[in-house]
Design a protein around this motif. Structure first.
Motif, PDB file in Angstrom:
ATOM      1  N   LEU A 159     -39.878   9.440  -4.559  1.00 30.77           N
ATOM      2  CA  LEU A 159     -38.652   8.684  -4.282  1.00 30.77           C
ATOM      3  C   LEU A 159     -38.138   7.842  -5.459  1.00 30.77           C
ATOM      4  N   PRO A 160     -38.971   7.052  -6.134  1.00 29.50           N
ATOM      5  CA  PRO A 160     -38.432   6.269  -7.262  1.00 29.50           C
ATOM      6  C   PRO A 160     -37.841   7.150  -8.364  1.00 29.50           C
ATOM      7  N   GLY A 161     -38.535   8.240  -8.680  1.00 28.20           N
ATOM      8  CA  GLY A 161     -38.028   9.145  -9.704  1.00 28.20           C
ATOM      9  C   GLY A 161     -36.763   9.855  -9.275  1.00 28.20           C
ATOM     10  N   MET A 162     -36.677  10.237  -7.992  1.00 28.09           N
ATOM     11  CA  MET A 162     -35.484  10.902  -7.492  1.00 28.09           C
ATOM     12  C   MET A 162     -34.291   9.953  -7.481  1.00 28.09           C
ATOM     13  N   GLN A 163     -34.556   8.683  -7.212  1.00 23.78           N
ATOM     14  CA  GLN A 163     -33.485   7.690  -7.255  1.00 23.78           C
ATOM     15  C   GLN A 163     -32.916   7.591  -8.660  1.00 23.78           C
ATOM     16  N   ASN A 164     -33.792   7.524  -9.647  1.00 18.57           N
ATOM     17  CA  ASN A 164     -33.332   7.451 -11.033  1.00 18.57           C
ATOM     18  C   ASN A 164     -32.593   8.725 -11.437  1.00 18.57           C
ATOM     19  N   SER A 165     -33.079   9.882 -10.979  1.00 19.82           N
ATOM     20  CA  SER A 165     -32.416  11.144 -11.301  1.00 19.82           C
ATOM     21  C   SER A 165     -31.024  11.204 -10.688  1.00 19.82           C
ATOM     22  N   LEU A 166     -30.899  10.721  -9.457  1.00 17.21           N
ATOM     23  CA  LEU A 166     -29.607  10.752  -8.771  1.00 17.21           C
ATOM     24  C   LEU A 166     -28.601   9.818  -9.450  1.00 17.21           C
ATOM     25  N   ILE A 167     -29.047   8.629  -9.808  1.00 16.24           N
ATOM     26  CA  ILE A 167     -28.147   7.700 -10.492  1.00 16.24           C
ATOM     27  C   ILE A 167     -27.787   8.221 -11.882  1.00 16.24           C
ATOM     28  N   GLY A 168     -28.766   8.804 -12.568  1.00 12.33           N
ATOM     29  CA  GLY A 168     -28.485   9.395 -13.876  1.00 12.33           C
ATOM     30  C   GLY A 168     -27.498  10.543 -13.767  1.00 12.33           C
ATOM     31  N   LEU A 169     -27.623  11.329 -12.704  1.00 16.50           N
ATOM     32  CA  LEU A 169     -26.687  12.428 -12.473  1.00 16.50           C
ATOM     33  C   LEU A 169     -25.290  11.897 -12.177  1.00 16.50           C
ATOM     34  N   LEU A 170     -25.211  10.807 -11.422  1.00 13.48           N
ATOM     35  CA  LEU A 170     -23.924  10.187 -11.125  1.00 13.48           C
ATOM     36  C   LEU A 170     -23.223   9.774 -12.413  1.00 13.48           C
ATOM     37  N   LYS A 171     -23.976   9.159 -13.311  1.00 12.56           N
ATOM     38  CA  LYS A 171     -23.387   8.709 -14.580  1.00 12.56           C
ATOM     39  C   LYS A 171     -23.043   9.885 -15.491  1.00 12.56           C
ATOM     40  N   ALA A 172     -23.849  10.943 -15.427  1.00 12.74           N
ATOM     41  CA  ALA A 172     -23.586  12.114 -16.278  1.00 12.74           C
ATOM     42  C   ALA A 172     -22.419  12.941 -15.772  1.00 12.74           C
ATOM     43  N   SER A 173     -22.039  12.755 -14.512  1.00 10.03           N
ATOM     44  CA  SER A 173     -20.974  13.569 -13.930  1.00 10.03           C
ATOM     45  C   SER A 173     -19.633  13.350 -14.618  1.00 10.03           C
ATOM     46  N   ASN A 174     -19.460  12.193 -15.283  1.00  4.52           N
ATOM     47  CA  ASN A 174     -18.177  11.947 -15.944  1.00  4.52           C
ATOM     48  C   ASN A 174     -17.977  12.821 -17.179  1.00  4.52           C
ATOM     49  N   LEU A 175     -19.043  13.529 -17.602  1.00  2.00           N
ATOM     50  CA  LEU A 175     -18.914  14.418 -18.757  1.00  2.00           C
ATOM     51  C   LEU A 175     -18.009  15.613 -18.458  1.00  2.00           C
ATOM     52  N   VAL A 176     -17.856  15.941 -17.176  1.00  2.00           N
ATOM     53  CA  VAL A 176     -17.018  17.091 -16.835  1.00  2.00           C
ATOM     54  C   VAL A 176     -15.553  16.839 -17.165  1.00  2.00           C
ATOM     55  N   SER A 177     -15.199  15.592 -17.461  1.00  2.00           N
ATOM     56  CA  SER A 177     -13.826  15.307 -17.880  1.00  2.00           C
ATOM     57  C   SER A 177     -13.500  16.011 -19.190  1.00  2.00           C
ATOM     58  N   ALA A 178     -14.549  16.396 -19.955  1.00  2.00           N
ATOM     59  CA  ALA A 178     -14.339  17.097 -21.219  1.00  2.00           C
ATOM     60  C   ALA A 178     -13.784  18.495 -21.019  1.00  2.00           C
ATOM     61  N   ILE A 179     -13.929  19.042 -19.794  1.00  2.00           N
ATOM     62  CA  ILE A 179     -13.395  20.374 -19.509  1.00  2.00           C
ATOM     63  C   ILE A 179     -12.262  20.280 -18.481  1.00  2.00           C
ATOM     64  N   SER A 180     -11.579  19.137 -18.503  1.00  2.00           N
ATOM     65  CA  SER A 180     -10.351  18.933 -17.711  1.00  2.00           C
ATOM     66  C   SER A 180     -10.582  18.782 -16.220  1.00  2.00           C
ATOM     67  N   VAL A 181     -11.750  18.292 -15.830  1.00  2.00           N
ATOM     68  CA  VAL A 181     -11.986  17.962 -14.421  1.00  2.00           C
ATOM     69  C   VAL A 181     -11.650  16.493 -14.215  1.00  2.00           C
ATOM     70  N   VAL A 182     -10.785  16.208 -13.273  1.00  2.00           N
ATOM     71  CA  VAL A 182     -10.374  14.826 -13.014  1.00  2.00           C
ATOM     72  C   VAL A 182     -11.337  14.217 -12.006  1.00  2.00           C
ATOM     73  N   GLU A 183     -12.118  13.228 -12.459  1.00  2.00           N
ATOM     74  CA  GLU A 183     -13.059  12.523 -11.585  1.00  2.00           C
ATOM     75  C   GLU A 183     -12.810  11.027 -11.717  1.00  2.00           C
TER      76      GLU A 183
END
Length: 237
Positions: A159-183
């Protein structure tokens, strides 16, 4: 540099409008990656010939690849392959009509799968061999032992590691703006294009990310508290 509350309010509303895109991208990626990561970790834990060596090599190599670099590479490859396939099969749908978020899902799922598989593989090592033997001794096969004895005991460890992975994924999701995804990030900056003032947009995006991240931490806290009782009982037994 002045800070306009009206501009901030407009950016915050715009960011909230596109928040479902980020939440959906994060949630689907995490669930799919969790499934694939568990499969990879199980294969490596049981040292299945060929597959174990392949995934060990792939995960080690892929974890060294930055997400942004992978995203841009996959985007270029997709556009090139799509053009070739469209010409070969006379597909009339232009590439501009294809939602680029598909590439975002693909990129984030592969990277997150590799990361989660390592966390699950570490959790496997936290389970004593006597737990496996207990399952086998009462006639359980390998699959039932995993699903009924091993995996439930791994949940509190993960659980602690999955929490960190999920939050890290949330923050990394903004990278898709580089391929014209509006988030969230791109959405928060849309009003800034009218005001030529970007500080409010960045602050608004940061606030929305913080709210979602805080919600994840609260849910994870309750999950850890609930699973902690099970871990204590399993350890004592």
């Amino acid at each position: 540099m002045s800070f306009s509350m009206q501009n901030f309010y407009d950016s915050f509303k715009s960011a909230l409008l596109y928040a479902p895109v980020t939440i959906k991208l994060t949630a689907i990626t995490f669930i799919v990656s969790l499934i694939f990561g568990a499969v990879i970790a199980t294969i490596r834990n049981y040292r299945i010939p060929v597959l174990s060596q392949f995934f060990a090599f792939f995960v080690t190599v892929y974890l060294g690849l930055p997400t942004m670099v992978a995203l841009l590479i996959y985007n270029l490859l997709f556009m090139t392959l799509y053009a070739d396939v469209a010409n070969a099969f006379h597909i009339s749908v232009p590439i501009s009509d294809v939602n680029p978020i598909i590439i975002g899902y693909f990129t984030l799922i592969i990277g997150t799968t590799c990361s989660i598989s390592e966390s699950i593989r570490g959790a496997f090592r936290g389970i004593e061999k006597v737990q496996y033997e207990a399952g086998y001794s009462i006639g359980m096969g390998r699959f039932k032992t995993l699903t009924r004895i091993i995996f439930p005991q791994m949940i509190p460890i993960l659980l602690p590691g999955m929490q960190n992975s999920l939050i890290g994924l949330l923050k990394a999701s903004n990278l898709v703006s580089a391929i014209s995804v509006v988030e969230i990030m791109t959405g928060a900056l849309l009003p800034s294009l009218l005001y030529y003032s970007y500080l409010e947009g960045y602050v608004a995006a940061a606030l929305v990310y913080w709210i979602i991240g805080a919600a994840i931490e609260i849910l994870a806290h309750f999950a850890e508290k609930r699973c902690g009782k099970y871990l204590k009982i399993a350890t004592e037994s």
